[in-house]
Design a protein around this motif. Structure first.
Motif, PDB file in Angstrom:
ATOM      1  N   ASP A  88      11.442  -2.497  -8.768  1.00 14.23           N
ATOM      2  CA  ASP A  88      12.813  -2.225  -8.338  1.00 14.23           C
ATOM      3  C   ASP A  88      12.964  -2.689  -6.890  1.00 14.23           C
ATOM      4  N   ASP A  89      14.148  -2.537  -6.332  1.00  9.67           N
ATOM      5  CA  ASP A  89      14.401  -3.101  -5.005  1.00  9.67           C
ATOM      6  C   ASP A  89      13.532  -2.476  -3.916  1.00  9.67           C
ATOM      7  N   ASN A  90      13.071  -1.246  -4.125  1.00 12.29           N
ATOM      8  CA  ASN A  90      12.178  -0.615  -3.148  1.00 12.29           C
ATOM      9  C   ASN A  90      10.768  -1.201  -3.177  1.00 12.29           C
ATOM     10  N   ASP A  91      10.478  -1.979  -4.219  1.00 11.80           N
ATOM     11  CA  ASP A  91       9.134  -2.532  -4.388  1.00 11.80           C
ATOM     12  C   ASP A  91       9.012  -3.955  -3.860  1.00 11.80           C
ATOM     13  N   LEU A  92      10.088  -4.496  -3.295  1.00  9.96           N
ATOM     14  CA  LEU A  92      10.090  -5.900  -2.900  1.00  9.96           C
ATOM     15  C   LEU A  92       8.926  -6.243  -1.972  1.00  9.96           C
ATOM     16  N   LEU A  93       8.713  -5.445  -0.937  1.00  8.15           N
ATOM     17  CA  LEU A  93       7.649  -5.751   0.014  1.00  8.15           C
ATOM     18  C   LEU A  93       6.278  -5.668  -0.643  1.00  8.15           C
ATOM     19  N   ASN A  94       6.098  -4.708  -1.542  1.00  9.17           N
ATOM     20  CA  ASN A  94       4.811  -4.606  -2.230  1.00  9.17           C
ATOM     21  C   ASN A  94       4.584  -5.792  -3.156  1.00  9.17           C
ATOM     22  N   VAL A  95       5.649  -6.246  -3.829  1.00 12.95           N
ATOM     23  CA  VAL A  95       5.540  -7.416  -4.705  1.00 12.95           C
ATOM     24  C   VAL A  95       5.126  -8.643  -3.891  1.00 12.95           C
ATOM     25  N   ILE A  96       5.786  -8.853  -2.754  1.00  7.83           N
ATOM     26  CA  ILE A  96       5.443  -9.993  -1.898  1.00  7.83           C
ATOM     27  C   ILE A  96       4.002  -9.875  -1.419  1.00  7.83           C
ATOM     28  N   GLY A  97       3.588  -8.659  -1.079  1.00  7.02           N
ATOM     29  CA  GLY A  97       2.216  -8.447  -0.629  1.00  7.02           C
ATOM     30  C   GLY A  97       1.193  -8.748  -1.708  1.00  7.02           C
ATOM     31  N   THR A  98       1.484  -8.369  -2.949  1.00  4.36           N
ATOM     32  CA  THR A  98       0.530  -8.625  -4.031  1.00  4.36           C
ATOM     33  C   THR A  98       0.449 -10.114  -4.345  1.00  4.36           C
ATOM     34  N   LEU A  99       1.545 -10.846  -4.157  1.00  5.32           N
ATOM     35  CA  LEU A  99       1.502 -12.289  -4.378  1.00  5.32           C
ATOM     36  C   LEU A  99       0.634 -12.980  -3.329  1.00  5.32           C
ATOM     37  N   SER A 100       0.480 -12.364  -2.168  1.00  3.79           N
ATOM     38  CA  SER A 100      -0.372 -12.915  -1.122  1.00  3.79           C
ATOM     39  C   SER A 100      -1.831 -12.518  -1.306  1.00  3.79           C
ATOM     40  N   ASN A 101      -2.055 -11.457  -2.079  1.00  4.56           N
ATOM     41  CA  ASN A 101      -3.412 -11.016  -2.387  1.00  4.56           C
ATOM     42  C   ASN A 101      -3.382 -10.354  -3.755  1.00  4.56           C
ATOM     43  N   LEU A 102      -3.661 -11.153  -4.787  1.00  4.14           N
ATOM     44  CA  LEU A 102      -3.535 -10.672  -6.164  1.00  4.14           C
ATOM     45  C   LEU A 102      -4.548  -9.591  -6.511  1.00  4.14           C
ATOM     46  N   SER A 103      -5.486  -9.321  -5.631  1.00  3.23           N
ATOM     47  CA  SER A 103      -6.396  -8.191  -5.845  1.00  3.23           C
ATOM     48  C   SER A 103      -5.627  -6.881  -5.924  1.00  3.23           C
ATOM     49  N   ASN A 104      -4.431  -6.849  -5.323  1.00  4.45           N
ATOM     50  CA  ASN A 104      -3.649  -5.612  -5.265  1.00  4.45           C
ATOM     51  C   ASN A 104      -2.594  -5.518  -6.366  1.00  4.45           C
ATOM     52  N   PHE A 105      -2.635  -6.428  -7.347  1.00  4.88           N
ATOM     53  CA  PHE A 105      -1.595  -6.389  -8.371  1.00  4.88           C
ATOM     54  C   PHE A 105      -1.614  -5.091  -9.170  1.00  4.88           C
ATOM     55  N   HIS A 106      -2.767  -4.429  -9.218  1.00  4.18           N
ATOM     56  CA  HIS A 106      -2.832  -3.176  -9.962  1.00  4.18           C
ATOM     57  C   HIS A 106      -1.853  -2.142  -9.413  1.00  4.18           C
ATOM     58  N   THR A 107      -1.487  -2.235  -8.135  1.00  7.38           N
ATOM     59  CA  THR A 107      -0.517  -1.266  -7.608  1.00  7.38           C
ATOM     60  C   THR A 107       0.837  -1.455  -8.278  1.00  7.38           C
ATOM     61  N   THR A 108       1.207  -2.706  -8.572  1.00  4.77           N
ATOM     62  CA  THR A 108       2.472  -2.963  -9.275  1.00  4.77           C
ATOM     63  C   THR A 108       2.408  -2.440 -10.702  1.00  4.77           C
ATOM     64  N   SER A 109       1.343  -2.750 -11.420  1.00  6.14           N
ATOM     65  CA  SER A 109       1.253  -2.293 -12.811  1.00  6.14           C
ATOM     66  C   SER A 109       1.122  -0.772 -12.892  1.00  6.14           C
ATOM     67  N   ASP A 110       0.442  -0.153 -11.929  1.00  8.54           N
ATOM     68  CA  ASP A 110       0.347   1.308 -11.919  1.00  8.54           C
ATOM     69  C   ASP A 110       1.718   1.946 -11.687  1.00  8.54           C
ATOM     70  N   GLN A 111       2.490   1.346 -10.789  1.00  5.70           N
ATOM     71  CA  GLN A 111       3.844   1.851 -10.556  1.00  5.70           C
ATOM     72  C   GLN A 111       4.695   1.726 -11.825  1.00  5.70           C
ATOM     73  N   MET A 112       4.523   0.613 -12.544  1.00  3.53           N
ATOM     74  CA  MET A 112       5.274   0.425 -13.786  1.00  3.53           C
ATOM     75  C   MET A 112       4.960   1.523 -14.788  1.00  3.53           C
ATOM     76  N   LEU A 113       3.683   1.924 -14.852  1.00  5.26           N
ATOM     77  CA  LEU A 113       3.301   3.000 -15.766  1.00  5.26           C
ATOM     78  C   LEU A 113       3.949   4.327 -15.382  1.00  5.26           C
ATOM     79  N   GLN A 114       3.992   4.640 -14.096  1.00  3.03           N
ATOM     80  CA  GLN A 114       4.694   5.852 -13.655  1.00  3.03           C
ATOM     81  C   GLN A 114       6.168   5.755 -14.034  1.00  3.03           C
ATOM     82  N   GLY A 115       6.732   4.561 -13.884  1.00  3.61           N
ATOM     83  CA  GLY A 115       8.130   4.359 -14.247  1.00  3.61           C
ATOM     84  C   GLY A 115       8.398   4.601 -15.716  1.00  3.61           C
ATOM     85  N   ILE A 116       7.456   4.242 -16.581  1.00  3.93           N
ATOM     86  CA  ILE A 116       7.621   4.471 -18.015  1.00  3.93           C
ATOM     87  C   ILE A 116       7.753   5.965 -18.309  1.00  3.93           C
TER      88      ILE A 116
END
Length: 666
Positions: A380-408
């Motif tokens: 969501d729009d509050n996640d923009l900075l985290n999304v950009i950060g994960t694209l710069s270091n894909l090691s952190n992509f799990h934070t995006t997928s974990d957030q998606m699970l909480q969202g579900i």
């Protein structure tokens, strides 16, 4: 290139009739030897391209190890094998290695120097049926059933350098969970039309000279024993195998969270909620507030990762909660037809819940519906900075997928607030002046557009709060298919490209991310959406709608989702060439007099055909304009959607002709 260390002995195989049947490790007798494809380091099968010689071919059981899992495997990717960003940080595979196989929507990737797709007769997205021809140069075969998998393939158009382009092969439907597949490449030609000889690694394996010898023995067994019926004495250019992750490897985290979260509610109870504002304008009631959802993240922040048990599954973070927001819109008075039909609404890419107050749902409110939305955590729009950060270091992509699970979980609790008599129905904010509830209690449906259609399929597959699902411009496989075909990708690709300048590394990074993305989008759940529901879950009725030439959600992604859920298609389907009947590959004709299981309908707004490769359409004007948002307020389309949500039947609103409408939203 690093050498491989294979742990194991020989795979047994049975050849029965015309089918190839491979005996799994679990099915072999104790006396039978079992070959393991596992390796440490890069696979010796592919020696390039330059500066990228690892994790190819992909997916690949060489990057697994034996384990006590449903597939008898676990991913075994090491950081030394993954791409590194400009800071020298390799993508950490810690979270990917929790899986017991690869993505159901994996883009199958390899490198073949000098390959000509056209001269080899490799089919693209406009000829999926041709991929099953007996002489097809690419074969994807299920090693248990012998069934061949339809696909389309392309050279990576994101990479303009023909000397390093990867071959990308996309299965036309999600691959079966827990299933074992082989990929065969044969009869290939180069750009001069000359036959490409079998890869040196293939020849060495068959001659017993591939180093390490254990890898050579495994590939020789695959070609000579398991693929004997297909290949006979023919030597392919290359062949390898992979295993798709099991059902619970993908959906286990979400189902675990669902079970724990609902234990905090009584049998028909609702989560605590607070109304913060109520306003009425033009006959529309808008109610905003928050509701409390059990927290599974380490903290209630937009960059937090999941709190995990020793078994690697999510656990509730004590008694902490996530304060989820909600916005609901509905008629301010009860209409002649009765209280409004309610729907949970899923918003688009990096948007927010306020989308439900705009044109995407206001027309439905005018037709006596209530829509309630919350933010899609992770994207969501509050996640923009985290999304950009994960694209710069894909090691952190799990934070995006974990957030998606909480969202579900958040979305399911929003549905419960609609369905439970002790939910929104208790509040005066949802009642008229006489105290009557403005919506139908217990009749929740789901409506999602774009990202709300992609992630909404995953959400719906594990939810018991609704059974009728409308997915507008939805699709499957965010990372490996949809992103690069989307006009939205350009701005985000710049962040990925700055960190990972090698274009082949970018493809590999997106495939690693997809292993985690599966946990929160359609690709990981579609096989359980309309049939084979998860235990304790109801199967759904799903109506999919696509706009021809969509610039943001590629038609091929929508159609992969449609095939996976067993959808039927409105006929006559649009075809620009002749206007005659043309049903998409693998989809039967929709019966519009009976309730559906799944249905797909395509609309033509006069848009140009999309690129036939992994590039996005170029936005312009007229027929080159993006039709992504078109039709969301077209009265005929709205009436059709609402009729489906009420009855489960998709009525014919196109007069037995291909569905066409003028450009624009309404």
């Amino acid at each position: 290139m690093a050498g491989s260390q294979i742990r194991g002995l020989v795979v047994a195989a049975l050849i029965m009739g015309t089918s190839v049947v491979a005996v799994s490790v679990a099915a072999t007798s104790p006396a039978a030897a079992a070959l393991s494809a596992s390796s440490h380091g890069c696979d010796v099968l592919v020696p390039g391209p330059s500066k990228h010689d690892c994790l190819l071919p992909w997916p690949n059981n060489a990057f697994t190890k034996s384990a006590s899992t449903a597939t008898h495997l676990k991913l075994d990717i090491t950081a030394a094998e993954t791409p590194a960003n400009k800071s020298g940080v390799h993508i950490s595979p810690t979270y990917e290695d929790q899986g017991d196989g690869f993505s159901p929507g994996s883009a199958i990737m390899t490198y073949i120097p000098g390959l000509s797709v056209t001269k080899s007769g490799i089919v693209g997205s406009t000829d999926v049926a041709g991929s099953l021809a007996s002489n097809s140069p690419i074969v994807i075969v299920n090693l248990k059933t012998g069934a061949h998998v339809a696909y389309f393939a392309e050279l990576d158009a994101q990479n303009p350098n023909p000397t390093s382009q990867l071959l990308l092969i996309h299965p036309a439907t999600a691959l079966g969970e827990g299933q074992h597949y082989a990929v065969v490449l044969r009869n290939l030609k180069n750009t001069s039309g000359v036959a490409i000889r079998p890869a040196a690694s293939t020849v060495a394996a068959l001659n017993g000279k591939l180093v390490p010898a254990t890898r050579g023995a495994y590939i020789k067994n695959l070609i000579k024993v398991q693929l004997h019926k297909l290949l006979g004495s023919t030597t392919p250019y290359m062949a390898w195998d992979f295993t798709v992750a099991s059902e619970m490897s993908i959906a286990g985290p979400a189902l675990t969270m669902r079970a724990q979260a609902y234990k905090t509610l009584t049998s028909n109870g609702a989560p605590p909620f607070t109304v913060s504002s109520v306003s009425t304008s033009g006959g529309v009631r808008t109610v905003q507030g928050t509701f409390q959802v059990p927290l599974f993240l380490k903290s209630a922040t937009n960059s937090s990762s999941m709190k995990l048990s020793k078994a690697g599954l999510p656990v509730r973070n004590g008694k902490l909660t996530w304060p989820a927001n909600f916005i609901c819109v509905m008629p301010s008075t009860i209409q002649a037809g009765g209280p409004a039909l309610p729907a949970v609404y899923g918003h688009g890419l990096l948007g927010d819940a306020s989308e439900v107050t705009g044109g995407n749902f206001s027309d439905k409110v005018s037709k006596d519906m209530m829509g309630c939305a919350t933010d899609w955590l992770g994207l969501d729009d509050n996640d923009l900075l985290n999304v950009i950060g994960t694209l710069s270091n894909l090691s952190n992509f799990h934070t995006t997928s974990d957030q998606m699970l909480q969202g579900i979980v958040n979305f399911q609790f929003l549905g419960r607030l609609i369905n439970s008599p002790s939910g929104f129905a208790k509040s005066s904010a949802f009642r008229d002046g006489s105290g009557h509830v403005l919506f139908q209690i217990g009749k929740c449906t789901y409506v999602g557009y774009s990202q709300g259609g992609i992630m909404g399929a995953a959400l719906s597959a594990i939810s018991n709060e609704w059974t009728r699902v409308f997915l507008g411009q939805g699709g499957s496989e965010y990372g490996g298919l949809l992103l690069q075909r989307s006009s939205d990708w350009t701005q985000y690709q710049s962040y990925l490209g700055a960190a990972y300048p090698n274009l082949d590394d970018q493809q590999m990074g997106l495939q690693l991310a997809q292993l985690l993305w599966d946990r929160g989008e359609a690709d990981g759940y579609a096989q359980h959406l309309t049939s084979h529901p998860y235990p304790g879950t109801k199967a759904k009725q799903v109506f999919l709608m696509e706009n021809f030439g969509d610039h943001q959600v590629a038609n091929v992604g929508t159609e992969i989702l449609a095939r996976t859920i067993g959808a039927t298609e409105y006929a006559p389907a649009f075809t620009r060439a002749s206007g005659s009947f043309n049903t998409s590959y693998g989809l039967k004709v929709l019966n519009q007099t009976k309730p559906i299981t799944g249905a797909l309908e395509m609309w033509d707004f006069g848009t140009l055909a999309p690129p036939a490769n992994n590039l996005a359409p170029v936005d312009g004007t007229g027929s080159a304009a993006d039709p992504h948002d078109y039709g969301r307020a077209v009265p005929l389309i709205d009436g059709q959607i609402i009729a489906f949500l009420k009855t489960g039947i998709v009525p014919d609103v196109c007069g037995h002709a291909a569905c066409k409408a003028p450009p624009g939203r309404g």
